[in-house]
Every structure is written in C-alpha cells, then in structure tokens.
Design an enzyme around this catalytic site. Structure first.
Site, mmCIF file in Angstrom:
data_model
loop_
_atom_site.group_PDB
_atom_site.id
_atom_site.type_symbol
_atom_site.label_atom_id
_atom_site.label_comp_id
_atom_site.label_asym_id
_atom_site.label_seq_id
_atom_site.Cartn_x
_atom_site.Cartn_y
_atom_site.Cartn_z
ATOM 1 N N LYS A 11 47.887 36.392 43.091
ATOM 2 C CA LYS A 11 47.991 35.118 42.142
ATOM 3 C C LYS A 11 49.295 35.010 41.450
ATOM 4 O O LYS A 11 50.111 35.925 41.569
ATOM 5 C CB LYS A 11 46.807 35.781 40.931
ATOM 6 N N TYR A 51 37.282 27.610 43.238
ATOM 7 C CA TYR A 51 36.371 28.267 42.217
ATOM 8 C C TYR A 51 35.066 27.445 41.796
ATOM 9 O O TYR A 51 34.563 27.615 40.563
ATOM 10 C CB TYR A 51 37.110 28.704 41.089
ATOM 11 N N HIS A 117 42.991 38.050 44.017
ATOM 12 C CA HIS A 117 41.290 37.873 44.421
ATOM 13 C C HIS A 117 40.933 38.333 45.753
ATOM 14 O O HIS A 117 41.909 38.491 46.666
ATOM 15 C CB HIS A 117 41.214 36.210 44.299
ATOM 16 N N GLU A 128 36.162 31.306 52.820
ATOM 17 C CA GLU A 128 37.335 31.156 51.933
ATOM 18 C C GLU A 128 38.337 31.285 52.907
ATOM 19 O O GLU A 128 39.644 30.544 52.789
ATOM 20 C CB GLU A 128 37.440 32.600 51.056
HETATM 21 P P1 CMP Z 1 38.420 36.431 40.710
HETATM 22 O O1 CMP Z 1 38.106 37.608 41.650
HETATM 23 O O2 CMP Z 1 39.689 35.606 41.409
HETATM 24 O O3 CMP Z 1 37.171 35.520 40.282
HETATM 25 C C1 CMP Z 1 36.980 34.660 39.561
HETATM 26 C C2 CMP Z 1 38.074 34.819 38.523
HETATM 27 O O4 CMP Z 1 38.073 34.321 37.208
HETATM 28 C C3 CMP Z 1 38.371 36.391 38.138
HETATM 29 O O5 CMP Z 1 39.032 36.824 39.413
HETATM 30 C C4 CMP Z 1 39.281 36.377 37.081
HETATM 31 O O6 CMP Z 1 40.653 36.086 37.367
HETATM 32 C C5 CMP Z 1 38.612 34.918 36.279
HETATM 33 N N1 CMP Z 1 38.261 35.068 35.092
HETATM 34 C C6 CMP Z 1 38.725 34.821 33.816
HETATM 35 N N2 CMP Z 1 37.960 35.164 32.831
HETATM 36 C C7 CMP Z 1 36.935 35.940 33.302
HETATM 37 C C8 CMP Z 1 35.764 36.637 32.708
HETATM 38 N N3 CMP Z 1 35.559 36.457 31.523
HETATM 39 N N4 CMP Z 1 34.777 37.135 33.461
HETATM 40 C C9 CMP Z 1 35.058 36.953 34.964
HETATM 41 N N5 CMP Z 1 36.106 36.314 35.527
HETATM 42 C C10 CMP Z 1 37.170 35.667 34.668
#
Ligand code: CMP
Length: 140
Positions: A11, A51, A117, A128
C-alpha cells in the site's frame, strides 16, 4: 497441501517509506513466490470497485482516498496454502492486534495505513488477481 495463488498489494504508506523490498523479503523468506508484480497508481474508479464490498462502511471514503494517495505494488503470490500463509505473514488488520514478526506489526502505521492487503479466500484471490493482471503477466 495445495499450491495456491493469492493477491497482494503493497500500500501507499509502505511504498512511500521505501519498504517494497523489505516486504518482498518477508514474503519470499516465508516460502511465497512473487509470480507477478507491478507498481501502479490506482485510479479512484479502480479503488472504489476493488473495495466495493466495504462501500457501506464508515471508513470507505477514506480508504479509497488513501489507496490512491500514492503508488501501490500489486502482486500475485504463489505457494502452498498461499492465501492463509500470506494472511499469517501480514498479521491482523489492526497493527495493534498483529502478532510479533508480522509485516503489519513491524511496518504498519495504523489500521488504515496498514502496509499490505491480502486476499481473504481462494475465491476472492481469483477475482482480485483477474482485476489487475492478465494471464500472460503471471509467470509461475
Ligand atoms: P484491507 O485488508 O486492505 O481491507 C480493507 C481495508 O480497510 C483494511 O485492509 C484497512 O486498511 C482498511 N480499514 C480502515 N479502517 C478500518 C476499520 N475500522 N476496520 C477494518 N478495516 C479498516
């Protein structure tokens, strides 16, 4: 055990701090092979769609803004039980909850700027991967 492919993103918080190599070393040291990789600037449209599952969550807008705030490195990782293994190497979403020695524990700045991620299932991994790579870009 099955050889799987999973999808990974390094990221913007990590590319900004020049951590691509350090993160790739963690992946490779733990037995995952990087079979495709490219550094891209995600568009807002791309990030929103990627997302989409989180569209109703309060953090969706900020998450999309963060993911387009700088370059990311999208990857396909291959190895035994790659989906679960990558999630173990990454650690919990929130770095405060991540186990010692994981990428997020060692590198993440916050729950949002959490450096990487990784796909949460084999089914989502296939979706994905196809979102960012064509078959000819993946060299196993
Ligand atoms: P990722 O695995 O990319 O999947 C969703 C993303 O949302 C997560 O990682 C975090 O980077 C982001 N995110 C931001 N705030 C939250 C939160 N409160 N709970 C979960 N994911 C969050």
């Amino acid at each position: 055990m099955a050889i799987e492919r999973t999808f990974s993103i390094i990221k913007p918080d990590a590319t900004k701090r020049n951590l691509t190599g350090a993160i790739n070393a963690r992946l490779e040291e733990n037995g995952l092979r990087i079979v495709a990789q490219k550094r891209i600037q995600m568009t807002e449209t791309q990030a929103k769609k990627f997302y989409e599952v989180h569209a109703a969550r309060p953090f969706y807008g900020e998450l999309v803004s963060f993911m387009i705030s700088g370059p990311v490195v999208v990857q396909v990782l291959e190895g035994e039980n790659a989906v679960l293994k990558n999630r173990e190497i990454m650690g919990a979403t929130n770095p405060n909850d991540a186990a010692a020695g994981t990428i997020r524990k060692d590198f993440a700045e916050s729950i949002e700027a959490n450096s990487v991620h990784g796909s949460d299932s084999l089914e989502n991994a296939a979706i994905e991967i196809a979102y960012f790579f064509s078959g000819t870009e993946i060299i196993g």
